[in-house]
Scaffold this motif. Structure first.
Motif, short mmCIF file in Angstrom:
data_model
loop_
_atom_site.label_atom_id
_atom_site.label_comp_id
_atom_site.label_asym_id
_atom_site.label_seq_id
_atom_site.Cartn_x
_atom_site.Cartn_y
_atom_site.Cartn_z
N ASN A 41 -56.01 70.93 17.60
CA ASN A 41 -56.78 71.87 16.79
C ASN A 41 -56.21 73.27 16.71
O ASN A 41 -56.58 74.03 15.81
N VAL A 42 -55.32 73.62 17.62
CA VAL A 42 -54.85 75.00 17.69
C VAL A 42 -53.32 75.09 17.65
O VAL A 42 -52.75 75.70 16.72
N VAL A 43 -52.65 74.51 18.63
CA VAL A 43 -51.20 74.72 18.78
C VAL A 43 -50.42 74.15 17.60
O VAL A 43 -49.59 74.85 16.99
N THR A 44 -50.67 72.89 17.26
CA THR A 44 -49.91 72.27 16.17
C THR A 44 -50.17 72.94 14.82
O THR A 44 -49.21 73.28 14.10
N PRO A 45 -51.43 73.19 14.43
CA PRO A 45 -51.65 73.90 13.15
C PRO A 45 -51.04 75.29 13.14
O PRO A 45 -50.49 75.72 12.12
N ALA A 46 -51.12 76.02 14.25
CA ALA A 46 -50.56 77.38 14.30
C ALA A 46 -49.04 77.34 14.16
O ALA A 46 -48.45 78.18 13.47
N PRO A 61 -63.65 68.05 15.29
CA PRO A 61 -63.28 69.47 15.24
C PRO A 61 -63.98 70.25 16.35
O PRO A 61 -65.00 69.83 16.89
N VAL A 62 -63.43 71.40 16.68
CA VAL A 62 -64.02 72.25 17.71
C VAL A 62 -65.29 72.90 17.18
O VAL A 62 -65.31 73.41 16.06
N GLY A 63 -66.35 72.86 17.98
CA GLY A 63 -67.61 73.48 17.59
C GLY A 63 -68.06 74.51 18.60
O GLY A 63 -67.37 74.76 19.61
N ALA A 64 -69.22 75.09 18.36
CA ALA A 64 -69.72 76.16 19.23
C ALA A 64 -69.99 75.68 20.65
O ALA A 64 -69.93 76.47 21.59
N LYS A 123 -73.14 70.14 11.94
CA LYS A 123 -72.03 69.78 12.79
C LYS A 123 -72.53 69.48 14.21
O LYS A 123 -72.99 70.38 14.91
N PRO A 124 -72.45 68.23 14.64
CA PRO A 124 -72.96 67.89 15.98
C PRO A 124 -72.21 68.60 17.10
O PRO A 124 -72.78 68.84 18.17
N GLN A 125 -70.93 68.99 16.86
CA GLN A 125 -70.18 69.66 17.92
C GLN A 125 -70.69 71.08 18.20
O GLN A 125 -70.31 71.70 19.17
N ASP A 126 -71.58 71.58 17.33
CA ASP A 126 -72.18 72.89 17.58
C ASP A 126 -73.41 72.80 18.47
O ASP A 126 -73.90 73.83 18.95
N LEU A 127 -73.93 71.60 18.68
CA LEU A 127 -75.17 71.42 19.43
C LEU A 127 -74.87 71.01 20.86
O LEU A 127 -74.06 70.11 21.10
N PRO A 128 -75.51 71.64 21.85
CA PRO A 128 -75.16 71.40 23.25
C PRO A 128 -75.50 70.02 23.77
O PRO A 128 -74.93 69.59 24.76
N TRP A 129 -76.43 69.28 23.13
CA TRP A 129 -76.85 68.00 23.66
C TRP A 129 -76.19 66.79 22.98
O TRP A 129 -76.43 65.66 23.37
N GLY A 165 -57.39 80.58 20.26
CA GLY A 165 -57.94 79.25 20.08
C GLY A 165 -58.27 78.57 21.39
O GLY A 165 -59.23 77.79 21.47
N ALA A 166 -57.51 78.87 22.43
CA ALA A 166 -57.80 78.30 23.75
C ALA A 166 -59.15 78.77 24.28
O ALA A 166 -59.82 78.06 25.04
N CYS A 167 -59.57 79.95 23.86
CA CYS A 167 -60.85 80.50 24.34
C CYS A 167 -62.04 79.66 23.91
O CYS A 167 -63.11 79.74 24.52
N ASP A 168 -61.90 78.85 22.86
CA ASP A 168 -62.99 77.98 22.43
C ASP A 168 -63.02 76.67 23.21
O ASP A 168 -63.96 75.88 23.04
N LEU A 169 -62.02 76.44 24.05
CA LEU A 169 -61.89 75.14 24.71
C LEU A 169 -61.86 75.22 26.23
O LEU A 169 -62.17 74.23 26.90
#
Length: 242
Positions: free
Chosen positions: A125-130, A42-45, A28-34, A205-209
């Protein structure tokens, strides 16, 4: 002291190596910082830190909004006379429509572009699915207490300046569902049913963003809202989630 610095640097390198390995294994490229930020991915690390970094690159931030189909209006720069620590140059006003379905009330709110980008990803990614999980319907309106306010933290006469002083924060008060149901932080945080579970899920979920997320769990000053901001604390710095 020298040993402590060396230990800290080693731990930071090990943490970075762990993130790289984790991202490579997951693919998952969204997990990599560069890797480039994509608001539609999708939201990644590494997503949260990439969003916070947009505060230093307004043109790129606005280009990402356009790429993701997010409608916005660029606001004129605001620099109050005699208030060197207040104001903004890159604030935007999000509008519903396009890739976004949730409106704000009041609708005139403007935030830094970095906050706006995170708000869009939070919606998708968070509000609508929840909301669909807990209520079987979407959120159509988010009520807030505002963004820009030329003040120090907690309105004090001295001390650190609030992220609100540069429109780099937004205080969320409540959510309106499609059928008109209202879910408020002040009224439903202690609810043991769907409303309380929804509020905790969207807070978490906001804490990831966002760089900072403060809720009623933090202190009494936040009993009636979620404070969301994109304080720039560096690529590997700590993030506040409470």
């Amino acid at each position: 002291m020298r040993r402590a610095i060396g230990t800290g640097a080693t731990l930071a390198l090990l943490a970075l190596a762990a993130i790289v390995l984790w991202g490579a294994l997951r693919g998952k490229p969204q997990d990599l910082p560069w890797t480039p930020l994509d608001l539609g991915a999708p939201v990644g690390a590494a997503t949260g830190r990439k969003l916070a970094a947009l505060g230093d690159d307004a043109p790129r931030c606005r280009a990402l909004l356009v790429q993701a189909g997010i409608r916005y209006t660029a606001l004129p720069a605001r620099r109050p006379a005699g208030a060197a620590r207040c104001g903004y140059d890159d604030a935007v006003r999000l509008t519903a429509g396009g890739a976004r379905r949730i409106a704000f009330a009041p609708a005139t709110v403007g935030t830094s572009c970095a906050v706006a980008a995170a708000l869009a990803m939070w919606e998708w990614n968070v509000v609508t699915p929840a909301a669909r999980r807990h209520f079987g319907q979407p959120v159509t309106l988010v009520e807030h207490f505002g963004s820009y306010s030329c003040r120090r933290m907690y309105g004090r006469d001295a001390g650190a300046w609030s992220e609100h002083a540069t429109a780099n924060a937004l205080d969320i008060a409540a959510f309106r569902l499609a059928d008109g149901t209202r879910v408020s932080v002040v009224g439903d945080w202690q609810d043991t049913g769907a409303k309380g579970r929804f509020l905790r899920e969207v807070r978490d979920g906001a804490c990831d963003l966002f760089a900072t997320v403060l809720s009623p769990d933090y202190n009494a000053a936040h009993r009636d809202h979620f404070h969301l901001d994109q304080a720039d604390r560096g690529a590997m710095a700590w993030r506040a989630c409470r």
